[in-house]
Design a protein around this motif. Structure first.
Motif, mmCIF file in Angstrom:
data_model
loop_
_atom_site.group_PDB
_atom_site.id
_atom_site.type_symbol
_atom_site.label_atom_id
_atom_site.label_comp_id
_atom_site.label_asym_id
_atom_site.label_seq_id
_atom_site.Cartn_x
_atom_site.Cartn_y
_atom_site.Cartn_z
ATOM 1 N N VAL A 23 48.944 34.287 -45.680
ATOM 2 C CA VAL A 23 49.427 32.902 -45.790
ATOM 3 C C VAL A 23 49.064 32.114 -44.538
ATOM 4 O O VAL A 23 48.603 30.961 -44.602
ATOM 5 C CB VAL A 23 50.950 32.888 -46.030
ATOM 6 C CG1 VAL A 23 51.478 31.455 -46.005
ATOM 7 C CG2 VAL A 23 51.289 33.561 -47.348
ATOM 8 N N VAL A 24 49.275 32.750 -43.374
ATOM 9 C CA VAL A 24 48.950 32.084 -42.105
ATOM 10 C C VAL A 24 47.447 31.831 -42.014
ATOM 11 O O VAL A 24 47.006 30.753 -41.591
ATOM 12 C CB VAL A 24 49.435 32.928 -40.918
ATOM 13 C CG1 VAL A 24 48.901 32.355 -39.601
ATOM 14 C CG2 VAL A 24 50.959 32.964 -40.886
ATOM 15 N N VAL A 25 46.647 32.806 -42.393
ATOM 16 C CA VAL A 25 45.189 32.643 -42.320
ATOM 17 C C VAL A 25 44.733 31.502 -43.224
ATOM 18 O O VAL A 25 43.926 30.641 -42.828
ATOM 19 C CB VAL A 25 44.484 33.958 -42.710
ATOM 20 C CG1 VAL A 25 42.979 33.758 -42.798
ATOM 21 C CG2 VAL A 25 44.803 35.048 -41.684
ATOM 22 N N ILE A 26 45.250 31.478 -44.453
ATOM 23 C CA ILE A 26 44.848 30.431 -45.406
ATOM 24 C C ILE A 26 45.328 29.059 -44.954
ATOM 25 O O ILE A 26 44.687 28.038 -45.226
ATOM 26 C CB ILE A 26 45.386 30.779 -46.812
ATOM 27 C CG1 ILE A 26 44.705 32.052 -47.322
ATOM 28 C CG2 ILE A 26 45.160 29.637 -47.787
ATOM 29 C CD1 ILE A 26 45.284 32.583 -48.623
ATOM 30 N N ALA A 27 46.455 29.013 -44.214
ATOM 31 C CA ALA A 27 46.995 27.724 -43.752
ATOM 32 C C ALA A 27 46.033 27.006 -42.826
ATOM 33 O O ALA A 27 46.155 25.778 -42.626
ATOM 34 C CB ALA A 27 48.333 27.945 -43.047
ATOM 35 N N ALA A 28 45.068 27.708 -42.238
ATOM 36 C CA ALA A 28 44.095 27.057 -41.356
ATOM 37 C C ALA A 28 43.212 26.075 -42.129
ATOM 38 O O ALA A 28 42.703 25.093 -41.553
ATOM 39 C CB ALA A 28 43.222 28.104 -40.667
ATOM 40 N N ILE A 29 43.020 26.326 -43.431
ATOM 41 C CA ILE A 29 42.139 25.452 -44.227
ATOM 42 C C ILE A 29 42.749 24.064 -44.403
ATOM 43 O O ILE A 29 42.110 23.055 -44.061
ATOM 44 C CB ILE A 29 41.827 26.107 -45.589
ATOM 45 C CG1 ILE A 29 41.092 27.431 -45.371
ATOM 46 C CG2 ILE A 29 41.007 25.163 -46.472
ATOM 47 C CD1 ILE A 29 40.838 28.215 -46.642
ATOM 48 N N PRO A 30 43.993 23.942 -44.930
ATOM 49 C CA PRO A 30 44.568 22.584 -45.017
ATOM 50 C C PRO A 30 44.796 21.939 -43.651
ATOM 51 O O PRO A 30 44.737 20.714 -43.531
ATOM 52 C CB PRO A 30 45.883 22.808 -45.765
ATOM 53 C CG PRO A 30 46.194 24.251 -45.610
ATOM 54 C CD PRO A 30 44.886 24.947 -45.540
#
Length: 551
Positions: A23-30
């Motif tokens: 979740v933290v890794v994917i949050a970098a995209i937005p």
């Protein structure tokens, strides 16, 4: 390709252990693409935080979740008398949000979650290493329920052992049909238990059967089974031989030998080595000092960002998880290799070791006796050679649970391959008259009428030949069970036959083979050195160990 698949499999396993990490890794995209996107305009502006964008709100939400989880962990640590530096991480992550440094907030959340993932992965791997050890622990026990035996006799207010001798003198086969299988935790002191062939002894106890053969390799590494007699101590974790035994429980499961082994491993996993204890002791002064330096930086430069920067740099999450992860992984890997330690401090001391003392059996040797040679009986007229003997003995022994049978069965498989190769190369001088028939002489042998006489040996038909393998008295005996008497032939007493074979070395053991009623060979076994023993000892010398000794 396989390495790539294994890599992604490990990544997936880590993500399952710590769901917040992906979740933290994917949050970098937005955060990168929609960080300043505010479709609501100024409607969500609040004090301190201002008016964060969509991607920035996602980071704030992640920060709140991680802070709440970290605070819960801190409270649990305090309850257990441990004080860490998690407060630094909490203050650091909150301060980065307060000064609107959202990328720094994301970096700290990534550092915290990845550190947790590494620790959880190491812990899970260590636990998987102990799976085989845990699965080998006895799970059930057979409690004899014959009238007047064990609990039944206790109900009559008598002594259970006397009751067994009085009523339990019936055959073990009869008793085997009169027991209840219960979880091992339900075994009570004084219960009379039945242990079937090949089963693990569930609890410590006293042997009631006349004799029993036990494989103690799980407990002390000794490869040769031990024959014990009535009244002897029987330890949990020992593997019963080829005949059922009865015993009386003298310890409950929690106090038995195998359970103590498991507790030893568990205590090593949970123990805290000196370096980790030192880090705990320095946690409070380190936290106070870091907060003081951060406050001084803020006061000197007048910029709150300096406060957040100092705390982000001081947050030593990777450093603090390094030692625990290393020790958890180390004890787990040792357990997988069959090495048990009492405490993690042992790992610290390994670097200072200059002398190593080895136990021979199961350490420098393979633990499982291997066939080293076949001795044909001098003067025995036979067309069989060593490979034929090994092949016949091996296929018969493959049906036995005796510990020596494994080595003979393995040697028999290798001998069968050699015989098959010779057949394919054109050799047709086989002793079996039916060897030229289709399916014989080059394929797997035909096996019939296998029968094991517990503690004596195993017999059967191999390609039409009667084969007996086991003790000398068993192999040399006729169908009636006695040594044949032939006044025109040399003496066939056991002592004479042993003399004709010659003496065994102190570390050797033997099984005798007869074919069609004629004793023809002795298979000699020995616990041979491990293939890597010499290289391992040389490696220890390279690592600075000056003296190696064998006990």
């Amino acid at each position: 390709m396989s390495r790539l698949i294994r890599f992604f499999t490990k990544i997936l396993d880590i993500c399952k252990l710590v769901p917040m990490l992906p979740v933290v890794v994917i949050a970098a995209i937005p955060l990168a693409l929609l960080g300043d996107w505010r479709p609501w305009g100024n409607a969500m502006a609040i004090p301190v935080l201002g008016n964060p964008g969509f991607g920035q709100w996602l980071v704030i939400a992640l920060v709140l979740v991680i802070v709440i989880d970290t605070v819960r962990g801190m409270i649990d640590d305090l309850r257990h008398g441990q004080v860490g530096v998690d407060v630094l991480a909490v203050v650091a992550i909150l301060s980065t949000v307060a000064v609107a440094e959202y990328w720094a907030s994301w970096a700290v959340t990534l550092m915290i979650t990845s550190g947790e993932a590494i620790e959880e992965y190491a812990q899970a791997k260590a636990e998987r290493s102990l799976t085989a050890l845990m699965e080998a622990a006895p799970q059930t026990a057979h409690v004899v329920n014959l009238p007047g035996v064990g609990r039944g006799f206790a109900a009559d207010k008598g002594d259970s052992s006397d009751g067994f001798r009085r009523v339990g003198s019936a055959s073990a086969a009869a008793a085997a049909h009169r027991f209840d299988t219960v979880p091992v935790e339900q075994v009570q002191l004084g219960d009379v238990l039945m242990v079937l062939p090949g089963e693990t002894v569930p609890v410590d106890g006293e042997l009631l059967s006349g004799t029993a053969t036990l494989d103690l390799s799980n407990i002390n590494g000794e490869p040769v089974p031990r024959e014990v007699f009535a009244g002897a101590r029987v330890m949990s974790g020992a593997v019963n031989g080829s005949t059922a035994l009865t015993m009386r429980a003298t310890q409950v499961a929690a106090d038995s030998q195998y359970q103590r082994i498991l507790e030893l491993v568990a205590s090593a996993q949970e123990s805290r080595p000196a370096v980790v204890k030192t880090a705990d002791r320095l946690a409070v002064p380190f936290t106070v000092l870091s907060l003081m330096i951060a406050g001084i930086a803020w006061a000197m430069f007048g910029v709150p960002t300096r406060f957040a920067q100092v705390l982000v740099l001081a947050t030593p999450c990777p450093l603090l998880i390094a030692a625990p992860v290393a020790y958890i992984a180390g004890t787990g890997r040792l357990a997988a290799a069959g090495v048990l330690i009492k405490a993690q401090d042992v790992l610290e001391n390994l670097g200072r070791v200059t002398q190593v003392f080895f136990d021979k059996t199961g350490t420098l040797t393979v633990k499982q006796p291997q066939v080293v040679r076949v001795e044909m009986l001098p003067g025995a007229a036979t067309r069989l050679n060593e490979d034929h003997v090994l092949m016949m003995a091996g296929v018969v022994e493959s049906y036995s649970v005796h510990i020596l049978s494994k080595g003979i069965a393995k040697a028999g498989t290798e001998a069968m391959a050699r015989l098959r190769q010779r057949f394919e190369d054109g050799q047709r001088l086989c002793p079996e008259p039916e060897a030229s028939w289709p399916g014989h002489g080059r394929e797997y042998p035909v096996i019939k009428n296998i029968n094991e006489d517990a503690g004596k040996g195993v017999s059967g038909e191999v390609n039409g030949h009667a084969v007996r393998v086991g003790r000398l008295s068993f192999a040399a005996a006729g169908e009636e069970g006695f040594l044949a008497v032939d006044r025109t032939a040399p003496s066939r007493s056991e002592d004479d036959l042993r003399t004709r074979f010659g003496l065994l070395q102190p570390d050797e053991m033997a099984s005798y083979v007869s074919v069609d009623g004629q004793l023809i060979a002795r298979i000699v076994l020995r616990d041979v050195p491990r293939a890597n023993a010499k290289a391992a000892l040389a490696k220890l010398h390279e690592l600075g160990v000056t003296k190696l000794a064998m006990l």
